[in-house]
Structure formats: structure tokens, C-alpha cells
Design a protein around this motif. Structure first.
Motif, PDB file in Angstrom:
ATOM      1  N   ALA A  31     -29.674  24.292  21.293  1.00 59.45           N
ATOM      2  CA  ALA A  31     -31.104  24.442  20.998  1.00 59.45           C
ATOM      3  C   ALA A  31     -31.998  24.415  22.233  1.00 59.45           C
ATOM      4  CB  ALA A  31     -31.539  23.349  20.021  1.00 59.45           C
ATOM      5  N   ALA A  32     -31.563  23.771  23.304  1.00 60.05           N
ATOM      6  CA  ALA A  32     -32.446  23.615  24.463  1.00 60.05           C
ATOM      7  C   ALA A  32     -31.741  23.930  25.785  1.00 60.05           C
ATOM      8  CB  ALA A  32     -33.002  22.196  24.479  1.00 60.05           C
ATOM      9  N   PRO A  33     -31.210  25.137  25.923  1.00 59.28           N
ATOM     10  CA  PRO A  33     -30.505  25.457  27.168  1.00 59.28           C
ATOM     11  C   PRO A  33     -31.418  25.448  28.396  1.00 59.28           C
ATOM     12  CG  PRO A  33     -30.769  27.421  25.833  1.00 59.28           C
ATOM     13  CD  PRO A  33     -31.221  26.262  24.998  1.00 59.28           C
ATOM     14  N   THR A  34     -32.686  25.770  28.217  1.00 57.17           N
ATOM     15  CA  THR A  34     -33.623  25.748  29.343  1.00 57.17           C
ATOM     16  C   THR A  34     -33.809  24.325  29.851  1.00 57.17           C
ATOM     17  OG1 THR A  34     -34.756  27.640  28.367  1.00 57.17           O
ATOM     18  CG2 THR A  34     -35.932  26.449  30.093  1.00 57.17           C
ATOM     19  N   LEU A  35     -33.924  23.392  28.927  1.00 56.75           N
ATOM     20  CA  LEU A  35     -34.050  21.979  29.298  1.00 56.75           C
ATOM     21  C   LEU A  35     -32.802  21.498  30.040  1.00 56.75           C
ATOM     22  CD1 LEU A  35     -35.530  19.204  29.050  1.00 56.75           C
ATOM     23  CD2 LEU A  35     -34.260  18.903  26.925  1.00 56.75           C
ATOM     24  N   VAL A  36     -31.632  21.914  29.566  1.00 57.93           N
ATOM     25  CA  VAL A  36     -30.377  21.528  30.208  1.00 57.93           C
ATOM     26  C   VAL A  36     -30.310  22.115  31.617  1.00 57.93           C
ATOM     27  CG1 VAL A  36     -27.849  21.636  30.077  1.00 57.93           C
ATOM     28  CG2 VAL A  36     -29.194  21.288  27.999  1.00 57.93           C
ATOM     29  N   ASN A  37     -30.707  23.366  31.763  1.00 56.41           N
ATOM     30  CA  ASN A  37     -30.746  23.990  33.098  1.00 56.41           C
ATOM     31  C   ASN A  37     -31.651  23.207  34.040  1.00 56.41           C
ATOM     32  OD1 ASN A  37     -28.949  26.128  33.244  1.00 56.41           O
ATOM     33  ND2 ASN A  37     -30.382  27.598  32.369  1.00 56.41           N
ATOM     34  N   GLU A  38     -32.830  22.822  33.560  1.00 56.39           N
ATOM     35  CA  GLU A  38     -33.764  22.059  34.393  1.00 56.39           C
ATOM     36  C   GLU A  38     -33.185  20.703  34.759  1.00 56.39           C
ATOM     37  OE1 GLU A  38     -37.532  21.837  32.433  1.00 56.39           O
ATOM     38  OE2 GLU A  38     -37.716  24.015  32.310  1.00 56.39           O
ATOM     39  N   LEU A  39     -32.564  20.045  33.797  1.00 55.55           N
ATOM     40  CA  LEU A  39     -31.989  18.727  34.034  1.00 55.55           C
ATOM     41  C   LEU A  39     -30.857  18.784  35.057  1.00 55.55           C
ATOM     42  CD1 LEU A  39     -32.006  15.730  33.145  1.00 55.55           C
ATOM     43  CD2 LEU A  39     -30.316  16.348  31.423  1.00 55.55           C
ATOM     44  N   LEU A  40     -30.013  19.813  34.931  1.00 60.48           N
ATOM     45  CA  LEU A  40     -28.877  19.950  35.847  1.00 60.48           C
ATOM     46  C   LEU A  40     -29.273  20.563  37.187  1.00 60.48           C
ATOM     47  CD1 LEU A  40     -26.094  21.202  33.398  1.00 60.48           C
ATOM     48  CD2 LEU A  40     -26.523  18.872  34.210  1.00 60.48           C
ATOM     49  N   GLY A  41     -30.424  21.234  37.206  1.00 62.38           N
ATOM     50  CA  GLY A  41     -30.874  21.859  38.446  1.00 62.38           C
ATOM     51  C   GLY A  41     -30.149  23.156  38.750  1.00 62.38           C
ATOM     52  N   ILE A  42     -29.676  23.835  37.706  1.00 58.39           N
ATOM     53  CA  ILE A  42     -28.975  25.116  37.887  1.00 58.39           C
ATOM     54  C   ILE A  42     -29.595  26.160  36.973  1.00 58.39           C
ATOM     55  CG2 ILE A  42     -26.794  24.065  38.589  1.00 58.39           C
ATOM     56  CD1 ILE A  42     -25.777  24.483  35.735  1.00 58.39           C
ATOM     57  N   ASN A  43     -29.102  27.375  37.044  1.00 59.16           N
ATOM     58  CA  ASN A  43     -29.584  28.452  36.196  1.00 59.16           C
ATOM     59  C   ASN A  43     -28.381  29.129  35.529  1.00 59.16           C
ATOM     60  OD1 ASN A  43     -31.345  30.158  34.925  1.00 59.16           O
ATOM     61  ND2 ASN A  43     -31.546  31.541  36.675  1.00 59.16           N
ATOM     62  N   ALA A  44     -27.707  28.398  34.647  1.00 61.79           N
ATOM     63  CA  ALA A  44     -26.536  28.941  33.942  1.00 61.79           C
ATOM     64  C   ALA A  44     -26.994  29.806  32.770  1.00 61.79           C
ATOM     65  CB  ALA A  44     -25.663  27.799  33.441  1.00 61.79           C
ATOM     66  N   PRO A  45     -26.224  30.814  32.431  1.00 56.47           N
ATOM     67  CA  PRO A  45     -26.582  31.657  31.280  1.00 56.47           C
ATOM     68  C   PRO A  45     -26.525  30.866  29.971  1.00 56.47           C
ATOM     69  CG  PRO A  45     -24.644  32.525  32.427  1.00 56.47           C
ATOM     70  CD  PRO A  45     -25.016  31.261  33.090  1.00 56.47           C
ATOM     71  N   ARG A  46     -27.370  31.262  29.045  1.00 60.45           N
ATOM     72  CA  ARG A  46     -27.432  30.617  27.730  1.00 60.45           C
ATOM     73  C   ARG A  46     -26.074  30.652  27.029  1.00 60.45           C
ATOM     74  NH1 ARG A  46     -31.124  29.260  23.696  1.00 60.45           N
ATOM     75  NH2 ARG A  46     -30.389  29.670  21.593  1.00 60.45           N
ATOM     76  N   SER A  47     -25.313  31.709  27.260  1.00 58.51           N
ATOM     77  CA  SER A  47     -24.014  31.857  26.589  1.00 58.51           C
ATOM     78  C   SER A  47     -23.051  30.727  26.958  1.00 58.51           C
ATOM     79  CB  SER A  47     -23.393  33.214  26.906  1.00 58.51           C
ATOM     80  OG  SER A  47     -23.199  33.351  28.299  1.00 58.51           O
ATOM     81  N   VAL A  48     -23.156  30.210  28.174  1.00 64.72           N
ATOM     82  CA  VAL A  48     -22.294  29.095  28.584  1.00 64.72           C
ATOM     83  C   VAL A  48     -22.576  27.881  27.702  1.00 64.72           C
ATOM     84  CG1 VAL A  48     -21.798  27.458  30.452  1.00 64.72           C
ATOM     85  CG2 VAL A  48     -22.036  29.897  30.953  1.00 64.72           C
ATOM     86  N   TYR A  49     -23.842  27.562  27.537  1.00 61.72           N
ATOM     87  CA  TYR A  49     -24.212  26.417  26.707  1.00 61.72           C
ATOM     88  C   TYR A  49     -23.871  26.654  25.243  1.00 61.72           C
ATOM     89  CZ  TYR A  49     -26.777  25.107  30.888  1.00 61.72           C
ATOM     90  OH  TYR A  49     -27.117  24.790  32.177  1.00 61.72           O
ATOM     91  N   LEU A  50     -24.005  27.894  24.811  1.00 57.56           N
ATOM     92  CA  LEU A  50     -23.671  28.233  23.430  1.00 57.56           C
ATOM     93  C   LEU A  50     -22.184  28.017  23.156  1.00 57.56           C
ATOM     94  CD1 LEU A  50     -24.822  29.392  20.775  1.00 57.56           C
ATOM     95  CD2 LEU A  50     -24.191  31.656  21.604  1.00 57.56           C
ATOM     96  N   VAL A  51     -21.330  28.477  24.050  1.00 55.69           N
ATOM     97  CA  VAL A  51     -19.878  28.322  23.870  1.00 55.69           C
ATOM     98  C   VAL A  51     -19.479  26.848  23.896  1.00 55.69           C
ATOM     99  CG1 VAL A  51     -17.635  28.766  24.959  1.00 55.69           C
ATOM    100  CG2 VAL A  51     -19.281  30.618  24.716  1.00 55.69           C
ATOM    101  N   VAL A  52     -19.992  26.112  24.867  1.00 57.73           N
ATOM    102  CA  VAL A  52     -19.661  24.684  24.954  1.00 57.73           C
ATOM    103  C   VAL A  52     -20.225  23.946  23.744  1.00 57.73           C
ATOM    104  CG1 VAL A  52     -19.962  22.561  26.298  1.00 57.73           C
ATOM    105  CG2 VAL A  52     -19.480  24.717  27.467  1.00 57.73           C
ATOM    106  N   GLY A  53     -21.425  24.284  23.328  1.00 52.34           N
ATOM    107  CA  GLY A  53     -22.045  23.641  22.165  1.00 52.34           C
ATOM    108  C   GLY A  53     -21.276  23.897  20.883  1.00 52.34           C
TER     109      GLY A  53
END
Length: 174
Positions: A31-53
Motif C-alpha cells: 500500500a505504501a511503496p513510496t513511504l518505504v522508498n523514502e524510509l530506506l533511502g532508495i528508489n526501488a520499483p513498485r513491483s519489487v515491493y508488490l512481489v515481496v508483499g
């Protein structure tokens, strides 16, 4: 009420706690891949978070299934612990290889998540050990000693069930 429920309660609680943590993590990742990117300090594609989620959501569903069954299949609890330990190992490898690409908050976040996952994996192993003392349960996870389990469970468990570790004494066996 199942007779051996009190002894398996710690394992059940840990499985359900692990499920809640995994499902919560899955929701955040999906639901919040942008927040996760900001927290981690990276710019990973949404699909990465979707697959892991999605993977975490499936894992959580299996943990819920395990923790709510009348009889726990100990081998499934052990594979859940193995998956937790694999997550921790993957975290260590990721930190070693890509730790410099993460922000300070990103490194701290994945270390905290790995510590929680490690704690849950260890707690599950402790719960499996505790369940091994439940009346009528055989908690040896591997079918290396089927005759031992057969003697302990009796023929009413059935050969397959005795080899898969989830037997419970019937009322006439007490």
C-alpha cells in the motif's frame, strides 16, 4: 477443548504473532511503496515491493492456518522458522552488499525487522520444543524413526499421520 492445547499455546501464539507481523509488513509494502522508498533511502520499483508483499501475505496466511488448526503439524512450524532464518540471512547479505546505498534510517529499519523475525523464529523453535512434551503429541519433525512414533502414537494414528508427526491419542488410548 483439545487436551494438549495448553502445551501448544506458546507455539500457536508465536505463529499468529508472526502472521500479524508478516501481514502488517505486506500491507505496508503493497500500500505504501513510496513511504518505504523514502524510509530506506532508495528508489526501488513498485513491483519489487508488490512481489515481496504478496509473498509475505501468503506466508502470513499459512502461519494463520498453522496456528489455528486443532493439531499442529510440527514440520510446518519448523519450515516457518527456517523461512524466518532465511529472511535474516538475506538481510545480512543485503546489508553487506548494498548497505551503502541505504539511508541510516533504512539500515536501522531492516536491522530491526530482521531482529524481530529472528526472535519470532527462535520463539517458534521453543514452541515446537514445548509442544514435544504435550500428551499424545510426537514432535519429531523428520520421519527418521517411524517405529518410535508408531509405538508412541499407536496404529489409530495411521502410517502417514505417524510419519508426518501430527498424532493425538484417542480417548480409548488414555
Amino acid at each position: 477443548m483439545i487436551r494438549n492445547q495448553p502445551t501448544t499455546t506458546p507455539l500457536r501464539r508465536t505463529l499468529l504473532t508472526n502472521a500479524a507481523f508478516s501481514l502488517g509488513s505486506a500491507v505496508v509494502l503493497i500500500a505504501a511503496p513510496t513511504l518505504v522508498n523514502e524510509l530506506l533511502g532508495i528508489n526501488a520499483p513498485r513491483s519489487v515491493y508488490l512481489v515481496v508483499g504478496i509473498g509475505l501475505a501468503i506466508f502470513a496466511a499459512d502461519l494463520i492456518h498453522q496456528g489455528t488448526r486443532p493439531r499442529i503439524a510440527v514440520w510446518r512450524s519448523l519450515y516457518s522458522s527456517a523461512a524466518d532464518f532465511a529472511w535474516v540471512l538475506a538481510t545480512v547479505v543485503a546489508l553487506a552488499l548494498f548497505g551503502g546505498a541505504l539511508s541510516t534510517s533504512g539500515r536501522a529499519t531492516i536491522v530491526v525487522v530482521a531482529a524481530v523475525v529472528l526472535g519470532l523464529g527462535i520463539a517458534q523453535l521453543w514452541g515446537v520444543h514445548r509442544a514435544s512434551f504435550a500428551p499424545g503429541f510426537t514432535s519429531t519433525a523428520f520421519p527418521s524413526k517411524p517405529l518410535h512414533r508408531w509405538r508412541r502414537c499407536g496404529p489409530s494414528c495411521g502410517i502417514l499421520e505417524a510419519s508426518l508427526v501430527t498424532c493425538r491419542r484417542l480417548p480409548h488410548q488414555r
